[in-house]
Scaffold this active site. Structure first.
Site, mmCIF file in Angstrom:
data_model
loop_
_atom_site.group_PDB
_atom_site.id
_atom_site.type_symbol
_atom_site.label_atom_id
_atom_site.label_comp_id
_atom_site.label_asym_id
_atom_site.label_seq_id
_atom_site.Cartn_x
_atom_site.Cartn_y
_atom_site.Cartn_z
ATOM 1 N N CYS A 111 41.494 -29.196 5.961
ATOM 2 C CA CYS A 111 42.388 -28.042 5.701
ATOM 3 C C CYS A 111 43.284 -28.249 4.484
ATOM 4 O O CYS A 111 43.865 -27.281 3.989
ATOM 5 C CB CYS A 111 43.233 -27.745 6.927
ATOM 6 S SG CYS A 111 42.222 -27.435 8.361
ATOM 7 N N HIS A 248 49.247 -23.547 5.151
ATOM 8 C CA HIS A 248 47.982 -23.534 5.891
ATOM 9 C C HIS A 248 48.157 -22.733 7.184
ATOM 10 O O HIS A 248 49.146 -22.909 7.903
ATOM 11 C CB HIS A 248 47.544 -24.963 6.202
ATOM 12 C CG HIS A 248 46.337 -25.021 7.082
ATOM 13 N ND1 HIS A 248 45.198 -24.301 6.806
ATOM 14 C CD2 HIS A 248 46.101 -25.679 8.249
ATOM 15 C CE1 HIS A 248 44.315 -24.516 7.763
ATOM 16 N NE2 HIS A 248 44.831 -25.343 8.648
ATOM 17 N N ASN A 278 42.222 -19.732 11.843
ATOM 18 C CA ASN A 278 42.341 -20.913 10.987
ATOM 19 C C ASN A 278 41.032 -21.092 10.216
ATOM 20 O O ASN A 278 40.008 -21.424 10.804
ATOM 21 C CB ASN A 278 42.633 -22.138 11.876
ATOM 22 C CG ASN A 278 42.716 -23.438 11.081
ATOM 23 O OD1 ASN A 278 42.380 -23.484 9.902
ATOM 24 N ND2 ASN A 278 43.155 -24.492 11.745
HETATM 25 N N1 ACO Z 1 43.342 -20.429 27.144
HETATM 26 C C1 ACO Z 1 44.047 -20.717 28.263
HETATM 27 N N2 ACO Z 1 44.509 -21.945 28.519
HETATM 28 C C2 ACO Z 1 44.246 -22.917 27.616
HETATM 29 C C3 ACO Z 1 43.513 -22.675 26.438
HETATM 30 C C4 ACO Z 1 43.048 -21.370 26.224
HETATM 31 N N3 ACO Z 1 42.349 -21.031 25.116
HETATM 32 N N4 ACO Z 1 43.421 -23.834 25.736
HETATM 33 C C5 ACO Z 1 44.077 -24.762 26.442
HETATM 34 N N5 ACO Z 1 44.553 -24.216 27.592
HETATM 35 C C6 ACO Z 1 45.315 -24.855 28.663
HETATM 36 C C7 ACO Z 1 45.131 -26.345 28.707
HETATM 37 O O1 ACO Z 1 43.972 -26.693 29.434
HETATM 38 C C8 ACO Z 1 46.407 -26.777 29.391
HETATM 39 O O2 ACO Z 1 46.247 -26.591 30.766
HETATM 40 P P1 ACO Z 1 46.852 -27.669 31.813
HETATM 41 O O3 ACO Z 1 48.342 -27.642 31.583
HETATM 42 O O4 ACO Z 1 46.422 -27.123 33.127
HETATM 43 O O5 ACO Z 1 46.235 -28.984 31.453
HETATM 44 C C9 ACO Z 1 47.443 -25.778 28.907
HETATM 45 O O6 ACO Z 1 46.696 -24.657 28.411
HETATM 46 C C10 ACO Z 1 48.324 -26.300 27.812
HETATM 47 O O7 ACO Z 1 47.505 -26.946 26.833
HETATM 48 P P2 ACO Z 1 48.111 -27.509 25.512
HETATM 49 O O8 ACO Z 1 47.022 -28.175 24.735
HETATM 50 O O9 ACO Z 1 49.339 -28.310 25.793
HETATM 51 O O10 ACO Z 1 48.549 -26.148 24.786
HETATM 52 P P3 ACO Z 1 49.380 -25.980 23.490
HETATM 53 O O11 ACO Z 1 50.554 -25.156 23.741
HETATM 54 O O12 ACO Z 1 49.565 -27.293 22.784
HETATM 55 O O13 ACO Z 1 48.393 -25.095 22.589
HETATM 56 C C11 ACO Z 1 46.881 -25.389 20.756
HETATM 57 C C12 ACO Z 1 47.110 -25.607 22.231
HETATM 58 C C13 ACO Z 1 46.923 -23.907 20.487
HETATM 59 C C14 ACO Z 1 45.520 -25.958 20.387
HETATM 60 C C15 ACO Z 1 48.016 -26.082 19.957
HETATM 61 O O14 ACO Z 1 48.153 -27.414 20.384
HETATM 62 C C16 ACO Z 1 47.745 -26.087 18.475
HETATM 63 O O15 ACO Z 1 47.678 -25.065 17.824
HETATM 64 N N6 ACO Z 1 47.610 -27.291 17.879
HETATM 65 C C17 ACO Z 1 47.332 -27.404 16.465
HETATM 66 C C18 ACO Z 1 45.883 -27.202 16.270
HETATM 67 C C19 ACO Z 1 45.534 -27.091 14.832
HETATM 68 O O16 ACO Z 1 46.314 -26.665 14.030
HETATM 69 N N7 ACO Z 1 44.311 -27.483 14.544
HETATM 70 C C20 ACO Z 1 43.748 -27.311 13.283
HETATM 71 C C21 ACO Z 1 44.186 -28.295 12.275
HETATM 72 S S1 ACO Z 1 43.538 -27.900 10.763
HETATM 73 C C22 ACO Z 1 42.027 -28.658 10.516
HETATM 74 O O17 ACO Z 1 41.969 -29.689 9.900
HETATM 75 C C23 ACO Z 1 40.771 -28.031 11.021
#
Ligand code: ACO
Length: 321
Positions: A111, A248, A278
């Site tokens: 990214c 980003h 993204n």
């Molecule tokens: N729908 C419903 N529930 C979900 C989903 C979904 N799509 N995805 C995860 N959950 C659940 C999990 O299983 C978890 O359940 P649990 O508490 O029973 O275990 C709960 O939601 C919370 O999960 P978290 O991972 O803590 O959720 P978070 O608030 O952190 O959001 C997310 C997850 C959106 C992925 C966030 O962490 C994020 O955006 N991180 C950055 C990701 C990113 O930017 N990646 C790209 C980088 S760029 C590159 O190089 C490609």
């Protein structure tokens, strides 16, 4: 001496996939996706390739700059989802747009790729090797996303963005920082190329993109403000001098966290991830092109571009538009 962006372009696949469609595929909801990420829809390839999207974005950037493909001296494509192992995407783009006089090669910094390509172009121009460059970020991540994994499939979209840059004596890129931390490579990775030869045999391999979302989130909110401040210091500017922060587009909450740490209002942080998700290396040039075409960029404005991604890689650039 520096480089100035004289034209921008972008391209998106024709097929738009809204959250409602993903809700029918995995256990999630439109509310959860919007609340946790800010994403409402994304474009997914139904035949478009990293090369075709990059070529369309590049042609539009040249048109916007009033330049021809023959004039381009350096053609860089940032991608972590190329169509082929060889030749590189940039050579395919060179052929498609007719940039026969350009040296062309790819660069993979996930990214942060577009930023790293911009810095590479700046270094070539600064060294007196080339006078201009055409830079694209292009991704078809939909082919490495596990469409059964709700933790990742909601996040990514396909697309490309490009910028034509040229040597300038005033303004342009004013400050730059970039970093890589390979020790944290497993936080966000995709090992879709397996070792498969007669001596090794076939083993299990990681085919899809895997991510520790919380780690990436924490890294971005902590590191991006530091990079922005360091790049601003190099440019002799402060947060208050910046007209727009073109970050980003990974997650709206990440952008809000960064804005808060920088002490800047969200109205200086344009967002398009609600519509395109993204798009990795394409995200920054895609958003830049959108702002350019909306007439929101005026010559003399101060912009900060900043990205982070797999590697882990990150960087920031301060430029005068
Ligand atoms: N729908 C419903 N529930 C979900 C989903 C979904 N799509 N995805 C995860 N959950 C659940 C999990 O299983 C978890 O359940 P649990 O508490 O029973 O275990 C709960 O939601 C919370 O999960 P978290 O991972 O803590 O959720 P978070 O608030 O952190 O959001 C997310 C997850 C959106 C992925 C966030 O962490 C994020 O955006 N991180 C950055 C990701 C990113 O930017 N990646 C790209 C980088 S760029 C590159 O190089 C490609």
């Amino acid at each position: 001496m520096s480089i100035k962006i004289l034209g921008t372009g972008s391209a998106l696949p024709v097929r738009r996939v809204m959250n409602e469609e993903i809700v029918r595929m995995v256990d999630t909801s439109d509310e959860w996706i919007r609340e946790r990420t800010g994403i409402g829809g994304r474009h997914v390839s139904v035949g478009e390739t990293a090369a075709s999207l990059a070529a369309d974005a590049c042609s539009r950037a040249l048109e916007d700059a009033g330049k021809t493909a023959e004039e381009v001296e350096l053609l860089l494509v940032a991608t972590c989802s190329p169509d082929e192992v060889a030749p590189c995407t940039a050579c395919r783009v060179q052929d498609r747009i007719g940039a026969g006089n350009a040296v062309a090669f790819d660069l993979n910094a996930a990214c942060a790729g577009f930023l790293f390509a911009l810095h590479t172009a700046w270094a070539y121009v600064e060294a007196g090797i080339y006078r201009n460059a055409l830079i694209a970020g292009s991704e078809v991540l939909s082919k490495v996303v596990d469409w059964e994994d709700r933790g990742t499939c909601i996040l990514f979209g396909d697309g490309a963005g490009a910028a034509y840059v040229e040597k300038c004596v005033e303004g342009g890129v004013l400050g730059f920082v970039q970093h890589a931390d390979g020790s944290r490579g497993s936080v966000l990775s995709c090992g879709s190329r397996r070792l498969d030869n007669p001596w090794f045999g076939q083993r299990d391999f990681q085919k899809y993109l895997q991510m520790d979302g919380r780690e990436v989130f924490a890294f971005a909110v902590r590191q991006v403000p530091l990079n922005v401040e360091a790049a601003l210091e190099k440019a002799g500017l402060g947060v208050a001098d910046v007209d727009l922060f073109v970050l980003h587009q990974a997650n709206r909450r990440i952008i809000e966290g960064i804005a808060k740490r920088l002490g800047a209002d969200m109205d200086r942080f344009p967002v398009n991830l609600d519509r395109v998700g993204n798009t990795s290396s394409a995200a920054i040039p895609l958003l830049l092109d959108e702002l350019n075409r909306q007439g929101r960029l005026r010559r003399g404005m101060k912009l900060v571009l900043s990205g982070f991604g797999a590697g882990l890689t990150c960087g920031a650039c301060v430029l005068e538009w």
